[in-house]
Design a protein around this motif. Structure first.
Motif, mmCIF file in Angstrom:
data_model
loop_
_atom_site.group_PDB
_atom_site.id
_atom_site.type_symbol
_atom_site.label_atom_id
_atom_site.label_comp_id
_atom_site.label_asym_id
_atom_site.label_seq_id
_atom_site.Cartn_x
_atom_site.Cartn_y
_atom_site.Cartn_z
ATOM 1 N N GLY A 114 36.935 14.070 -6.468
ATOM 2 C CA GLY A 114 36.777 13.716 -7.880
ATOM 3 C C GLY A 114 36.633 12.215 -7.992
ATOM 4 N N ARG A 115 36.429 11.745 -9.215
ATOM 5 C CA ARG A 115 36.238 10.315 -9.410
ATOM 6 C C ARG A 115 37.451 9.537 -8.943
ATOM 7 N NH1 ARG A 115 35.527 8.266 -14.242
ATOM 8 N NH2 ARG A 115 36.640 10.058 -15.051
ATOM 9 N N SER A 116 37.185 8.343 -8.510
ATOM 10 C CA SER A 116 38.241 7.471 -8.057
ATOM 11 C C SER A 116 39.280 7.317 -9.168
ATOM 12 C CB SER A 116 37.613 6.118 -7.744
ATOM 13 O OG SER A 116 38.432 5.459 -6.848
ATOM 14 N N ASN A 117 40.555 7.402 -8.798
ATOM 15 C CA ASN A 117 41.649 7.237 -9.755
ATOM 16 C C ASN A 117 41.949 8.473 -10.623
ATOM 17 O OD1 ASN A 117 43.497 5.110 -10.091
ATOM 18 N ND2 ASN A 117 42.795 4.764 -12.182
ATOM 19 N N VAL A 118 41.271 9.583 -10.360
ATOM 20 C CA VAL A 118 41.480 10.777 -11.188
ATOM 21 C C VAL A 118 42.843 11.444 -10.905
ATOM 22 C CG1 VAL A 118 40.313 12.412 -9.614
ATOM 23 C CG2 VAL A 118 40.323 12.864 -12.065
ATOM 24 N N THR A 122 48.897 6.796 -2.957
ATOM 25 C CA THR A 122 48.349 6.706 -4.309
ATOM 26 C C THR A 122 48.313 5.241 -4.733
ATOM 27 O OG1 THR A 122 50.509 6.829 -5.356
ATOM 28 C CG2 THR A 122 49.416 8.916 -4.923
ATOM 29 N N SER A 123 47.581 4.962 -5.805
ATOM 30 C CA SER A 123 47.514 3.587 -6.288
ATOM 31 C C SER A 123 47.037 3.551 -7.721
ATOM 32 C CB SER A 123 46.528 2.795 -5.421
ATOM 33 O OG SER A 123 46.217 1.576 -6.042
ATOM 34 N N GLY A 124 47.477 2.530 -8.454
ATOM 35 C CA GLY A 124 46.987 2.322 -9.816
ATOM 36 C C GLY A 124 45.545 1.831 -9.805
ATOM 37 N N LYS A 125 45.134 1.259 -8.677
ATOM 38 C CA LYS A 125 43.756 0.732 -8.577
ATOM 39 C C LYS A 125 42.851 1.768 -7.921
ATOM 40 C CE LYS A 125 45.036 -4.055 -7.847
ATOM 41 N NZ LYS A 125 45.590 -4.672 -6.659
ATOM 42 N N PRO A 126 41.658 1.943 -8.476
ATOM 43 C CA PRO A 126 40.749 2.915 -7.875
ATOM 44 C C PRO A 126 40.296 2.490 -6.482
ATOM 45 C CG PRO A 126 39.693 1.782 -9.727
ATOM 46 C CD PRO A 126 41.094 1.303 -9.666
ATOM 47 N N LYS A 176 43.825 12.492 -7.316
ATOM 48 C CA LYS A 176 43.762 13.415 -6.169
ATOM 49 C C LYS A 176 45.003 13.308 -5.289
ATOM 50 C CE LYS A 176 39.943 11.397 -4.931
ATOM 51 N NZ LYS A 176 39.735 10.547 -6.111
ATOM 52 N N SER A 177 45.300 12.067 -4.876
ATOM 53 C CA SER A 177 46.421 11.885 -3.956
ATOM 54 C C SER A 177 47.739 12.248 -4.650
ATOM 55 C CB SER A 177 46.439 10.446 -3.442
ATOM 56 O OG SER A 177 45.194 10.144 -2.825
ATOM 57 N N SER A 178 47.871 11.903 -5.928
ATOM 58 C CA SER A 178 49.085 12.257 -6.677
ATOM 59 C C SER A 178 49.247 13.770 -6.765
ATOM 60 C CB SER A 178 49.029 11.698 -8.101
ATOM 61 O OG SER A 178 48.833 10.313 -8.080
ATOM 62 N N SER A 218 50.739 15.673 -12.445
ATOM 63 C CA SER A 218 51.547 15.271 -11.292
ATOM 64 C C SER A 218 52.889 14.718 -11.736
ATOM 65 C CB SER A 218 50.801 14.235 -10.462
ATOM 66 O OG SER A 218 49.599 14.788 -10.032
ATOM 67 N N GLU A 219 52.969 14.345 -13.009
ATOM 68 C CA GLU A 219 54.229 13.848 -13.565
ATOM 69 C C GLU A 219 55.193 15.013 -13.837
ATOM 70 O OE1 GLU A 219 55.189 10.504 -14.681
ATOM 71 O OE2 GLU A 219 53.615 10.030 -13.225
ATOM 72 N N SER A 220 54.716 16.020 -14.559
ATOM 73 C CA SER A 220 55.596 17.123 -14.965
ATOM 74 C C SER A 220 55.569 18.298 -13.988
ATOM 75 C CB SER A 220 55.189 17.630 -16.348
ATOM 76 O OG SER A 220 53.996 18.381 -16.249
HETATM 77 P P1 GTP Z 1 41.464 7.171 -5.172
HETATM 78 O O1 GTP Z 1 42.185 7.464 -3.891
HETATM 79 O O2 GTP Z 1 41.373 5.729 -5.481
HETATM 80 O O3 GTP Z 1 40.151 7.847 -5.268
HETATM 81 O O4 GTP Z 1 42.363 7.733 -6.407
HETATM 82 P P2 GTP Z 1 43.105 9.137 -6.565
HETATM 83 O O5 GTP Z 1 42.189 10.094 -7.248
HETATM 84 O O6 GTP Z 1 43.713 9.587 -5.290
HETATM 85 O O7 GTP Z 1 44.249 8.776 -7.638
HETATM 86 P P3 GTP Z 1 45.810 8.530 -7.409
HETATM 87 O O8 GTP Z 1 46.503 9.805 -7.071
HETATM 88 O O9 GTP Z 1 45.996 7.386 -6.480
HETATM 89 O O10 GTP Z 1 46.289 8.173 -8.905
HETATM 90 C C1 GTP Z 1 45.708 7.128 -9.655
HETATM 91 C C2 GTP Z 1 46.638 6.698 -10.759
HETATM 92 O O11 GTP Z 1 46.827 7.734 -11.717
HETATM 93 C C3 GTP Z 1 48.046 6.346 -10.266
HETATM 94 O O12 GTP Z 1 48.503 5.234 -11.012
HETATM 95 C C4 GTP Z 1 48.874 7.589 -10.589
HETATM 96 O O13 GTP Z 1 50.239 7.314 -10.813
HETATM 97 C C5 GTP Z 1 48.209 8.065 -11.879
HETATM 98 N N1 GTP Z 1 48.341 9.522 -12.037
HETATM 99 C C6 GTP Z 1 47.867 10.467 -11.191
HETATM 100 N N2 GTP Z 1 48.136 11.718 -11.636
HETATM 101 C C7 GTP Z 1 48.799 11.576 -12.799
HETATM 102 C C8 GTP Z 1 49.357 12.502 -13.748
HETATM 103 O O14 GTP Z 1 49.289 13.744 -13.621
HETATM 104 N N3 GTP Z 1 49.953 11.967 -14.846
HETATM 105 C C9 GTP Z 1 50.039 10.626 -15.052
HETATM 106 N N4 GTP Z 1 50.633 10.210 -16.171
HETATM 107 N N5 GTP Z 1 49.546 9.730 -14.189
HETATM 108 C C10 GTP Z 1 48.929 10.172 -13.068
#
Ligand code: GTP
Ligand code: MG
Length: 200
Positions: A30-34, A52-56, A36-38, A178-180
């Motif tokens: 999926g898109r960066s920051n969506v 995981t990271s706040g930055k894409p 996935k890792s969380s 991923s929070e709840s």
């Molecule tokens: P890339 O590896 O950069 O492609 O990003 P990713 O898709 O793996 O996203 P990642 O899991 O690193 O999360 C990106 C940001 O979104 C982080 O700051 C997470 O804490 C936040 N985040 C992810 N899932 C949730 C969620 O279900 N709820 C909330 N509130 N924040 C979330």
């Protein structure tokens, strides 16, 4: 399905160097920051299994995690990261596309979609590409803790409508936070059902 163990196995850019034991693989894209890792951490009840990271642009490689010694979660780099150079985007395309189209153990792809957003062109294009390549996928709406259920229903309805312009029927749909931890059981049971059709 219960998660008993979840362990990191290997990271690389060459799918041929990934596991070859034939255990079923489930890819998260999926898109960066969506998220996935969380989501991977949420599903496996781990805080730091996937980075995981706040930055894409955090996840840069194909990462395999083995679950219950039976199946793999595959964390992939995000697409559509605006700041990525053309060169690195082309590289992304190549190794991800090679993995997705050549992996013999890939069971299905979870396409993650930010539930706060209207249907995004890049996501629709990616799902249509999966269709062309006959790669099974599900739609997984992420971060549902960040919006009201009315807004969620509205956004999902828009996605459904948009998808039905191209597809005769919709793929499986999941809503997650991923929070709840919302959606954990449904996704794990879905994977468990698919595994039970594959693992002898
Ligand atoms: P890339 O590896 O950069 O492609 O990003 P990713 O898709 O793996 O996203 P990642 O899991 O690193 O999360 C990106 C940001 O979104 C982080 O700051 C997470 O804490 C936040 N985040 C992810 N899932 C949730 C969620 O279900 N709820 C909330 N509130 N924040 C979330
Ligand atoms: Mg990531």
């Amino acid at each position: 399905m219960k998660i008993k163990t979840a362990e990191f196995v290997i990271s690389n850019t060459d799918y041929k160097k990934g596991p070859t034991d034939g255990k079923p693989e489930y890819a998260f894209i999926g898109r960066s920051n969506v998220g996935k890792s969380s989501l991977i951490n949420m599903l496996t009840n781990h805080k730091k299994l996937a980075k995981t990271s706040g930055k894409p642009g955090k996840t840069q490689l194909i990462n395999h995690f083995v679950i219950n010694d039976e199946w793999y979660i595959v964390d992939l780099p995000g697409y559509g990261y605006a700041k990525a150079s053309k060169q690195s985007r082309a590289k992304w395309e190549k190794f991800i596309v090679e993995y997705l189209t050549n992996s013999k153990s890939l069971v299905t792809i979870f396409v993650l979609l930010d539930s706060r957003l209207e249907p995004q062109k890049i996501d629709l294009e990616f799902m249509n590409w999966c269709g062309e390549k006959e790669l099974p996928f599900s739609m997984v709406f992420t971060k549902i803790d960040k919006l009201s259920s009315t807004q969620l229903q509205k956004n999902m309805a828009k996605y459904r409508k948009e998808m039905l312009k191209y597809w005769a029927e919709l793929p499986p749909l999941f809503t997650t936070s991923s929070e709840s931890k919302f959606g954990q059981e449904k996704m794990l049971n879905y994977i468990g059902d698919l595994n039970s059709q594959i693992i002898p």
